[in-house]
Design an enzyme around this catalytic site. Sequence first.
Site, mmCIF file in Angstrom:
data_model
loop_
_atom_site.group_PDB
_atom_site.id
_atom_site.type_symbol
_atom_site.label_atom_id
_atom_site.label_comp_id
_atom_site.label_asym_id
_atom_site.label_seq_id
_atom_site.Cartn_x
_atom_site.Cartn_y
_atom_site.Cartn_z
ATOM 1 N N VAL A 6 0.293 -1.436 -0.221
ATOM 2 C CA VAL A 6 0.114 -0.044 0.199
ATOM 3 C C VAL A 6 0.874 1.396 0.041
ATOM 4 O O VAL A 6 1.611 1.265 0.764
ATOM 5 C CB VAL A 6 -0.612 -0.016 1.361
ATOM 6 N N CYS A 7 0.507 1.778 -0.705
ATOM 7 C CA CYS A 7 1.185 3.398 -0.744
ATOM 8 C C CYS A 7 0.122 4.602 -1.375
ATOM 9 O O CYS A 7 -1.297 4.136 -1.287
ATOM 10 C CB CYS A 7 2.080 3.575 -1.916
ATOM 11 N N GLY A 8 0.188 5.963 -1.091
ATOM 12 C CA GLY A 8 -0.147 6.903 -1.022
ATOM 13 C C GLY A 8 -1.605 6.500 -2.411
ATOM 14 O O GLY A 8 -2.548 6.628 -2.696
ATOM 15 N N GLY A 10 -0.952 4.644 -5.287
ATOM 16 C CA GLY A 10 -0.164 3.351 -6.010
ATOM 17 C C GLY A 10 0.749 2.691 -6.979
ATOM 18 O O GLY A 10 0.643 1.936 -7.505
ATOM 19 N N GLU A 38 -4.185 4.313 -0.297
ATOM 20 C CA GLU A 38 -5.104 3.594 1.374
ATOM 21 C C GLU A 38 -6.098 4.177 0.844
ATOM 22 O O GLU A 38 -6.939 3.457 2.198
ATOM 23 C CB GLU A 38 -3.715 5.397 1.802
#
Length: 115
Positions: A6-8, A10, A38
């Site tokens: 998961v990141c801000g 993608g 997220e």
Amino acid sequence: MRILVVCGAGASSTFVAQRVRHAAHDRGLPYSAFAGTEQSLPIDLDAADVVLVGPHLAHALDRIERDATARGTTVVLLPADIFLDLDGTRTLQLVHDAVGGPSGTVPTASGATPP
């Protein structure tokens, strides 16, 4: 094992997921890895055994852990330099350590550890 990265937005999670997927494949491990954001996390958590959280989301870690724990999912906050792990082996080791494997010994499909 199903690994969600998961990141801000993608983008960086896509690179990490691809690298850890290749590292697992090279060891003959039946792991899948996919990227999420997220915002997609509430839906993506249902399909994950382990969630790797990008270092820039440390501020949201308590909430992510709370949501993941309710589903029995393990959460790992990735270190700030994880994007330097170009072959995914370090990331794969973090997953292995988080689920209770001996440190420094990512298994292969046969159960042996690689040299």
